[in-house]
Design an enzyme around this catalytic site. Structure first.
Site, PDB file in Angstrom:
ATOM      1  N   GLU A  45       1.221  -1.278   0.162  1.00 34.94           N
ATOM      2  CA  GLU A  45      -0.611   0.195  -0.285  1.00 34.94           C
ATOM      3  C   GLU A  45       1.249   1.235  -0.109  1.00 34.94           C
ATOM      4  OE1 GLU A  45      -3.386   0.271  -1.061  1.00 34.94           O
ATOM      5  OE2 GLU A  45      -3.474  -1.458  -0.479  1.00 34.94           O
ATOM      6  N   TYR A 128      -6.315   6.292   4.518  1.00 31.75           N
ATOM      7  CA  TYR A 128      -6.325   5.250   3.348  1.00 31.75           C
ATOM      8  C   TYR A 128      -5.899   4.246   3.659  1.00 31.75           C
ATOM      9  CZ  TYR A 128      -6.030   2.301  -0.259  1.00 31.75           C
ATOM     10  OH  TYR A 128      -5.908   1.164  -0.909  1.00 31.75           O
ATOM     11  N   ASP A 146      -9.575   4.838  -2.194  1.00 37.82           N
ATOM     12  CA  ASP A 146      -8.724   5.432  -3.448  1.00 37.82           C
ATOM     13  C   ASP A 146      -9.449   6.133  -4.740  1.00 37.82           C
ATOM     14  OD1 ASP A 146      -9.300   2.952  -5.122  1.00 37.82           O
ATOM     15  OD2 ASP A 146      -7.093   2.810  -5.295  1.00 37.82           O
TER      16      ASP A 146
END
Length: 349
Positions: A45, A128, A146
């Site tokens: 990520e 996020y 996202d």
């Protein structure tokens, strides 16, 4: 169609068409009881921020081959990690990567927190990333949003408010669809849908599992969404960078300050185009080799590349690195462009 039905239909699609990723536990393996490694989820990520999947695959494999656990990464030398990161850009991510790994080892015994709130307390992890790790690695029903998810939500619900003003509404819509069952698979399913079907241009609505309930498709405006507020033109900065080579082949380099643009990375001395630097790093017979052009997030850069292939004076800043120890691949992209121009005048690379 109810939210539960929407989530269920997307998960059924994901079970058949999930992308294969080196960091992902696919739906079949997940159903068989194989759990994702939070370290690999976190690493992927962080790498994927502002970067494409295609660009990240090889970096991810190299990182996990060299540092297979968060404990291994926490023990790595800063310079080695920064060198492996070179080319991925946004170098603050690499610095935060090390800070986070060391915090996980020092404060959590090498185990990532299992909740979004616990993850948010770690260095370099924002909303996020925390939601993605919590959902994918721990099956917490956290809402993961996202750019792909924003686009899917905007089209599914025909949200015409332009981004970034539409973000709160799109997050709320995404939260309403996040299921309590298989939230990790669902988070990856929505991202896969945006990356492969509900693409920015020419969305493949005919094969989309959400084609029937999609409000934008029904109105014929899917390809126009999400709308975006026009961005201001990027300014152009100009500067100078000096590349010096000694008679023995050594190259003059300096390590950039930890904070700021390209922080902590090796590079050639510059004249302050980034708020640091100064005049030439040594007295020499400098000549112009060409211009290096690069685009950062907020500006375009044009650098005049000055070279001295026979430097002999002691440098005022930086240090000469023996040619066998100098690896152009360790440089950030803009400095590799500078080296490509300079090395052409030296007669070798």
């Amino acid at each position: 169609m109810r939210d539960g039905d929407l989530s269920g239909s997307l998960l059924a699609w994901y079970d058949r068409y999930a992308r294969v990723m080196p960091w992902r536990v696919g739906p079949a393996d997940r159903a068989a009881g194989i759990r994702p490694d939070p370290y690999r989820v976190w690493l992927s990520e962080v790498m994927l921020q502002q970067t494409t999947v295609a660009a990240v695959r090889d970096y991810f494999r190299r990182f996990t081959d060299r540092w297979p656990t968060v404990t291994d990464l926490a023990a790595a030398a800063d310079a080695e990690v920064m060198a492996e990161w070179a080319g991925l850009g946004y170098y603050a991510r690499a610095r935060n990567l090390l800070k986070c790994a060391r915090a996980v080892v020092a404060d959590h015994g090498g185990v990532f927190p299992a909740t979004r709130e616990g993850l948010l307390a770690l260095p370099g992890i924002g909303p996020y990333t925390a939601a993605a790790i919590a959902a994918i690695a721990h099956d917490e029903p956290a809402t993961v949003v996202d750019g792909n998810v924003e686009r899917v939500m905007a089209r599914l619900h025909a949200v015409e408010t332009p981004l970034p003003a539409a973000k709160p509404e799109l997050v709320a819509l995404a939260a309403g669809l996040t299921p309590a069952d298989r939230p990790g698979d669902y988070a990856q399913a929505v991202m896969d849908l945006g990356a492969t079907i509900c693409t920015p241009r020419n969305p493949a609505c005919g094969i989309c599992p959400w084609s029937a309930p999609c409000a934008a498709r029904a109105r014929g405006i899917a390809a126009q969404l999400p709308r975006k507020t026009p961005k201001a033109a990027k300014p152009v900065r100009e500067g100078t960078v000096w590349v010096a080579r000694r008679a023995d082949g050594a190259i003059l380099l300096e390590t950039r300050p930890e904070r700021g643009l390209l922080g902590g990375m090796p590079g050639f001395p510059g004249d302050g185009w980034d708020g640091a630097g100064g005049g030439p790093p040594l007295a020499g017979d400098w000549r112009l080799a060409g211009e290096a052009r690069h685009t950062f997030t907020h500006f375009h850069l044009i650098l005049s590349v000055m070279v001295d292939p026979d430097a002999s004076d002691a440098p005022l800043r930086g240090a000469f690195v023996a040619r066998p120890a100098f690896r152009p691949a360790d440089l950030p992209t803009v400095m590799r462009k500078v080296w490509d121009i300079a090395s052409g005048t030296f007669g070798h690379s």
